[in-house]
Write a protein that holds these residues in place. Structure first.
Motif, PDB file in Angstrom:
ATOM      1  N   LEU A   1       1.021  -1.499   0.192  1.00  0.00           N
ATOM      2  CA  LEU A   1       0.202  -0.029   0.194  1.00  0.00           C
ATOM      3  C   LEU A   1       0.496   1.134   0.015  1.00  0.00           C
ATOM      4  O   LEU A   1      -0.093   2.304  -0.432  1.00  0.00           O
ATOM      5  N   GLY A   2       2.057   1.525  -0.478  1.00  0.00           N
ATOM      6  CA  GLY A   2       3.302   2.482   0.024  1.00  0.00           C
ATOM      7  C   GLY A   2       4.062   1.993   1.165  1.00  0.00           C
ATOM      8  O   GLY A   2       4.625   0.960   1.123  1.00  0.00           O
ATOM      9  N   THR A   3       4.774   2.814   1.277  1.00  0.00           N
ATOM     10  CA  THR A   3       6.588   3.507   2.140  1.00  0.00           C
ATOM     11  C   THR A   3       5.711   2.632   3.704  1.00  0.00           C
ATOM     12  O   THR A   3       5.025   4.072   3.953  1.00  0.00           O
ATOM     13  N   VAL A   4       6.623   2.258   4.122  1.00  0.00           N
ATOM     14  CA  VAL A   4       6.393   1.806   5.324  1.00  0.00           C
ATOM     15  C   VAL A   4       7.140   2.743   5.903  1.00  0.00           C
ATOM     16  O   VAL A   4       8.378   2.650   6.160  1.00  0.00           O
ATOM     17  N   ARG A   5       6.594   3.531   7.635  1.00  0.00           N
ATOM     18  CA  ARG A   5       7.895   4.047   8.731  1.00  0.00           C
ATOM     19  C   ARG A   5       7.328   2.755   9.482  1.00  0.00           C
ATOM     20  O   ARG A   5       6.146   2.562  10.131  1.00  0.00           O
ATOM     21  N   ALA A   6       8.487   2.536  10.735  1.00  0.00           N
ATOM     22  CA  ALA A   6       8.887   2.052  11.786  1.00  0.00           C
ATOM     23  C   ALA A   6       8.419   2.752  12.795  1.00  0.00           C
ATOM     24  O   ALA A   6       9.703   3.357  13.113  1.00  0.00           O
TER      25      ALA A   6
ATOM     26  N   ASP B   1       1.125   9.891  14.338  1.00  0.00           N
ATOM     27  CA  ASP B   1       0.259   8.526  14.538  1.00  0.00           C
ATOM     28  C   ASP B   1       0.842   7.690  15.150  1.00  0.00           C
ATOM     29  O   ASP B   1       0.482   6.893  16.005  1.00  0.00           O
ATOM     30  N   LEU B   2       1.720   7.232  14.458  1.00  0.00           N
ATOM     31  CA  LEU B   2       2.167   6.192  14.895  1.00  0.00           C
ATOM     32  C   LEU B   2       2.764   5.876  15.822  1.00  0.00           C
ATOM     33  O   LEU B   2       3.287   5.024  16.984  1.00  0.00           O
ATOM     34  N   ARG B   3       3.791   7.447  16.398  1.00  0.00           N
ATOM     35  CA  ARG B   3       4.343   7.640  18.196  1.00  0.00           C
ATOM     36  C   ARG B   3       3.309   7.479  18.713  1.00  0.00           C
ATOM     37  O   ARG B   3       3.416   6.940  19.871  1.00  0.00           O
ATOM     38  N   ALA B   4       2.252   8.386  18.392  1.00  0.00           N
ATOM     39  CA  ALA B   4       1.382   8.285  19.494  1.00  0.00           C
ATOM     40  C   ALA B   4       0.372   6.750  19.402  1.00  0.00           C
ATOM     41  O   ALA B   4      -0.090   6.631  21.113  1.00  0.00           O
ATOM     42  N   LEU B   5       0.629   5.820  18.975  1.00  0.00           N
ATOM     43  CA  LEU B   5      -0.392   4.411  18.995  1.00  0.00           C
ATOM     44  C   LEU B   5       0.813   4.153  20.101  1.00  0.00           C
ATOM     45  O   LEU B   5       0.495   3.656  20.844  1.00  0.00           O
ATOM     46  N   ALA B   6       2.191   3.856  19.674  1.00  0.00           N
ATOM     47  CA  ALA B   6       3.479   3.574  20.544  1.00  0.00           C
ATOM     48  C   ALA B   6       2.877   3.894  21.692  1.00  0.00           C
ATOM     49  O   ALA B   6       3.167   2.701  23.075  1.00  0.00           O
TER      50      ALA B   6
ATOM     51  N   LEU C   1       1.377  -3.376  16.041  1.00  0.00           N
ATOM     52  CA  LEU C   1       0.156  -2.546  15.875  1.00  0.00           C
ATOM     53  C   LEU C   1       0.977  -2.179  13.991  1.00  0.00           C
ATOM     54  O   LEU C   1       2.075  -1.878  13.760  1.00  0.00           O
ATOM     55  N   TYR C   2      -0.096  -2.648  13.401  1.00  0.00           N
ATOM     56  CA  TYR C   2      -0.598  -1.851  11.840  1.00  0.00           C
ATOM     57  C   TYR C   2      -1.305  -1.351  11.299  1.00  0.00           C
ATOM     58  O   TYR C   2      -2.881  -1.295  11.821  1.00  0.00           O
ATOM     59  N   ALA C   3      -0.698   0.169  11.432  1.00  0.00           N
ATOM     60  CA  ALA C   3      -1.352   1.811  10.846  1.00  0.00           C
ATOM     61  C   ALA C   3      -1.987   1.686   9.575  1.00  0.00           C
ATOM     62  O   ALA C   3      -1.035   2.736   8.542  1.00  0.00           O
ATOM     63  N   PRO C   4      -2.365   1.423   8.693  1.00  0.00           N
ATOM     64  CA  PRO C   4      -2.821   1.521   7.683  1.00  0.00           C
ATOM     65  C   PRO C   4      -3.548   3.535   7.158  1.00  0.00           C
ATOM     66  O   PRO C   4      -3.978   3.866   8.802  1.00  0.00           O
ATOM     67  N   ALA C   5      -3.092   4.244   6.527  1.00  0.00           N
ATOM     68  CA  ALA C   5      -3.748   5.446   6.166  1.00  0.00           C
ATOM     69  C   ALA C   5      -5.160   5.587   6.091  1.00  0.00           C
ATOM     70  O   ALA C   5      -5.792   7.295   5.835  1.00  0.00           O
ATOM     71  N   SER C   6      -5.564   5.169   5.815  1.00  0.00           N
ATOM     72  CA  SER C   6      -7.304   5.161   5.613  1.00  0.00           C
ATOM     73  C   SER C   6      -8.072   3.615   5.856  1.00  0.00           C
ATOM     74  O   SER C   6      -7.465   2.760   5.847  1.00  0.00           O
ATOM     75  N   LEU C   7      -9.443   4.181   6.059  1.00  0.00           N
ATOM     76  CA  LEU C   7     -10.324   2.665   6.071  1.00  0.00           C
ATOM     77  C   LEU C   7      -9.928   1.975   4.831  1.00  0.00           C
ATOM     78  O   LEU C   7     -10.642   0.610   5.059  1.00  0.00           O
ATOM     79  N   ASP C   8     -10.061   2.387   3.530  1.00  0.00           N
ATOM     80  CA  ASP C   8      -9.757   1.276   2.384  1.00  0.00           C
ATOM     81  C   ASP C   8      -8.149   0.330   2.839  1.00  0.00           C
ATOM     82  O   ASP C   8      -8.530  -0.353   2.186  1.00  0.00           O
ATOM     83  N   GLN C   9      -7.465   1.136   3.305  1.00  0.00           N
ATOM     84  CA  GLN C   9      -5.840   0.283   3.795  1.00  0.00           C
ATOM     85  C   GLN C   9      -6.794  -0.914   3.779  1.00  0.00           C
ATOM     86  O   GLN C   9      -6.093  -1.551   4.317  1.00  0.00           O
TER      87      GLN C   9
ATOM     88  N   LEU D   1       3.491  -0.643  12.836  1.00  0.00           N
ATOM     89  CA  LEU D   1       4.727  -0.409  11.146  1.00  0.00           C
ATOM     90  C   LEU D   1       3.565   0.578  10.483  1.00  0.00           C
ATOM     91  O   LEU D   1       2.272  -0.137  10.840  1.00  0.00           O
ATOM     92  N   GLY D   2       3.791   1.379   9.565  1.00  0.00           N
ATOM     93  CA  GLY D   2       2.906   1.999   8.908  1.00  0.00           C
ATOM     94  C   GLY D   2       2.846   3.177   8.408  1.00  0.00           C
ATOM     95  O   GLY D   2       3.820   3.234   7.942  1.00  0.00           O
TER      96      GLY D   2
END
Length: 326
Positions: free
Chosen positions: A69-74, A90-95, A119-127, A83-84
């Motif tokens: 779905l795109g470039t993944v950040r960790a 947003d990823l840091r807040a999830l962590a 945790l996997y954090a896609p950028a949208s509901l469709d993802q 990972l998302g």
């Protein structure tokens, strides 16, 4: 992607008008989280070029992988890896939420689990829908979901998949409860069986997540409270089908399950709730998948841990609902 392993296994090869099509199993492990490989099915399109075969396409069969779905950040937390494709903030807040949830869940369910969350954090509901191979509308109001096979302690690590649209619409407390709820599913995976009723698994997760928040029954279960006050007292504990993402009365199912587990913890202590959960796992499998045989496993576990059968427990639960919410 912090990958510890990444390998393809050829399943099927067939000719096409353009060249070859290969069905492939992709085995991969996330470093520090997967004990065994997680497997995804892929379809490769191969075309001849200059005496060689080149990969012209690599597409998912069923569920997509995050990097499709795109470039993944960790982002690495103390007890988590996120990972998302969502923004890094947003990823840091999830962590941070995951790091808060792990010790809180461990205090209730013990140390017999990995004590970390992936945790996997896609950028949208469709993802999110593509990761689940599902319809987006079915998960529109679901803030997060944990994926893994029940009853397989040696399976690849659970993934908590976050729906950014629903998750970020929650209050701070709501996000905390959702993250802790999913963390319970990870912590209890080894003690969760196909015959574990969803009222117990979802109720125990919600009960743990709300522990210490100071929320009253009416605040935790507003939809159920409205039904009971209007004279619509549930006749039975929620069935597994009541927890389908598209089910009518989904909120009431979760709230009823929370109330049942809260009732056990208040009357018998939190240790009896966790003991009941494990007793259901140890008491099966049922003689068949019929509801009556599955209920018999729960009945035996209730008698062993609480000294009461399923019918009596259901009557007590209905009476407690009427008293607390009527």
């Amino acid at each position: 992607m912090p990958l510890a392993a990444y390998a393809h296994r050829l399943v099927r090869l067939e000719r096409t008008a353009a060249g070859l099509a290969a069905e492939v199993q992709l085995d991969h492990r996330i470093a520090g989280y997967d004990r065994l490989p997680s497997t995804a099915t892929r379809r490769f399109a191969l075309v001849p070029a200059g005496g060689r075969w080149l990969v012209a396409a690599d597409d998912p069969v069923g569920s997509a992988l995050l990097w499709d779905l795109g470039t993944v950040r960790a982002v690495h937390g103390r007890h988590s890896l996120v990972l998302g494709l969502a923004p890094e903030g947003d990823l840091r807040a999830l962590a941070r939420e995951a790091d808060r949830a792990v010790p809180a869940v461990g205090a209730v369910w013990g140390a017999g689990w990995a004590g970390r969350l992936l945790l996997y954090a896609p950028a949208s509901l469709d993802q999110l829908a593509r990761l689940l191979d599902a319809t987006a509308a079915d998960y529109r109001n679901i803030a997060a979901v944990t994926t893994a096979a029940p009853g397989a302690p040696a399976a690849p690590a659970d993934r908590i998949l976050v729906n950014p649209e629903a998750y970020h619409g929650l209050s701070t407390l709501g996000r905390r409860v959702v993250t802790a709820h999913e963390a319970v599913h990870v912590a209890t995976r080894a003690a969760t069986r196909p015959w574990t009723p969803l009222w117990l698994s979802e109720g125990a997760a919600d009960w743990t997540a709300y522990l210490g928040t100071g929320r009253t029954a009416r605040l935790v279960a507003p939809e159920l409270a409205a039904d009971v006050a209007a004279g619509r007292l549930p006749r039975a504990l929620p069935a597994d089908a009541d927890f389908a993402t598209t089910a009518t009365g989904l909120a009431q199912a979760y709230e009823s399950a929370w109330f049942a587990c809260d009732l056990v913890a208040r009357r018998h202590g939190p240790q009896r709730l966790t003991a009941l959960y494990r007793a259901v796992a140890a008491g099966g499998p049922p003689s068949s998948d019929r509801p009556a045989d599955r209920a018999a496993v729960v009945d035996r576990a209730l008698r062993r841990t609480l000294g009461t059968g399923l019918d009596a427990f259901t009557r007590d639960w209905r009476a407690a609902l009427r008293a607390a919410l009527g």
